[in-house]
Design an enzyme around this catalytic site. Structure first.
Site, PDB file in Angstrom:
ATOM      1  N   GLU A 139       0.836  -1.197   0.000  1.00  0.00           N
ATOM      2  CA  GLU A 139       0.000   0.000   0.000  1.00  0.00           C
ATOM      3  C   GLU A 139       0.869   1.245   0.000  1.00  0.00           C
ATOM      4  OE1 GLU A 139      -3.205  -0.182   2.908  1.00  0.00           O
ATOM      5  OE2 GLU A 139      -3.217   1.989   3.117  1.00  0.00           O
ATOM      6  N   ASP A 190       0.244   5.398   0.510  1.00  0.00           N
ATOM      7  CA  ASP A 190      -0.826   6.283   0.981  1.00  0.00           C
ATOM      8  C   ASP A 190      -0.539   7.764   0.915  1.00  0.00           C
ATOM      9  OD1 ASP A 190      -2.367   4.151   1.939  1.00  0.00           O
ATOM     10  OD2 ASP A 190      -1.405   4.175   3.893  1.00  0.00           O
ATOM     11  N   GLU A 211      -2.826  10.655   2.751  1.00  0.00           N
ATOM     12  CA  GLU A 211      -4.017  10.913   3.562  1.00  0.00           C
ATOM     13  C   GLU A 211      -3.978  12.375   3.987  1.00  0.00           C
ATOM     14  OE1 GLU A 211      -5.321   6.756   5.585  1.00  0.00           O
ATOM     15  OE2 GLU A 211      -3.963   7.997   6.764  1.00  0.00           O
TER      16      GLU A 211
END
Ligand SMILES: *[C@@H]1O[C@H](CO)[C@@H](O)[C@H](O)[C@H]1NC(C)=O
Length: 286
Positions: free
Chosen positions: A98, A100, A102
């Site tokens: 993953e 990310d 955010e």
């Protein structure tokens, strides 16, 4: 499975040029939120909405193994405290990979935090956080992932903010076998997002809305039931540059500038968190 995507790509010499379209709805599918996520403006714009009963989200229709992914995002304006807007790549499985972005909201006129993480084979704890050098709610800005067998680079308006190099030779797992899909969501995380969870979502300001446009995955390898379909914007071999691209010295200097002036948390310097020693990728030099 003894599968090497690099060798596979070398054999997969032909590539496909897909018609470019600025319509965001062609490559993306709304997945949750019960009508809160909407395509607008003839499919050129996608908005996510969050209110007290639910957030919303979408994902890419395709799965990818390597690529350059750009998305223009305009974050929740005004009081966005407690909200989190996500934009990430993720594989399936228990030992998932993953990457990310955010965006942690804040009170009006207080800065958003761009929180990043990289999870490889199920192991993360690689957070780095940044302030941005502009107001991300005033206009659209481009947030990009470059992901190839050598390196992962996160970029903001073309400026690299973070690089995670392939350091498998130091025993650090690197995401390169599992196809990932792009996901995005807007949800409530007021237990931790804003000022460590002290500032809660003000539901009287709902609905909270984030906007997206111009998703670009035109330089990427699409994973189609075990086969890779690699495509590029341009008709020349050099257009595959993204597959082996690393940061040149100019980009490295840009990244250093961001990290010196805007980075507010780096797991690689958090010695209290790793009393037995910093993670290998933080100490190894390549
Ligand atoms: C919100 O604003 C406060 C005060 O300026 C700041 O300390 C914090 O880092 C900002 N961002 C978040 C997500 O809490």
């Amino acid at each position: 499975m003894a599968y090497s995507p690099i060798i596979f790509l070398t054999f997969f010499f032909n590539y496909f040029v897909f018609a470019f379209s600025s319509n965001i709805n062609q490559g993306l599918a709304i997945t949750w939120g019960n009508g809160r996520a909407k395509f607008q403006d003839n499919g050129k714009l996608l908005t996510l909405s969050l209110d007290k009963s639910s957030g919303s989200g979408f994902q890419s229709k395709n799965e990818y193994l390597f690529g350059k992914f750009d998305m223009q995002v305009k974050l929740v304006p005004g009081n966005s405290a407690g909200t989190v807007t996500t934009y990430y790549l993720r594989s399936k499985g228990v030992a998932w990979d993953e990457i990310d972005f955010e965006f942690l909201g804040n009170l009006t006129d207080e800065p958003y935090i761009l929180h990043t993480n990289i999870i490889s084979h199920g192991k993360g704890n690689r957070e780095q956080q940044f302030y941005l050098w502009f107001d991300p709610t005033a206009d659209f800005h481009t947030y990009s992932f470059l992901w190839n067998p050598r390196s992962i680079v996160l970029m903001v308006d073309g400026t690299p903010i973070r690089e995670f190099k392939n350091m498998e030779h130091f025993g650090v797992p690197f995401p390169k076998e599992q196809p990932m899909r792009m996901y995005s969501s807007l949800w409530n995380a007021d237990d931790w997002a804003t000022q460590g969870g002290r500032v809660k979502t003000d539901w009287s300001k709902a609905p909270f809305i984030a906007s997206y446009r111009n998703f670009n995955a035109n330089n990427a390898c699409i994973w189609l039931s075990g086969k890779l379909l690699c495509r590029s914007d341009h008709h020349s071999m050099s257009s595959k540059a993204w597959l082996s691209q690393e940061l040149d010295s100019i980009s490295l200097n840009r990244m250093k500038w961001v990290q010196m002036n805007y980075m507010i948390y780096n797991y690689c310097t958090d010695i209290n968190r790793f009393p037995k020693g910093l993670p290998k990728e933080c100490v190894a030099s390549t």
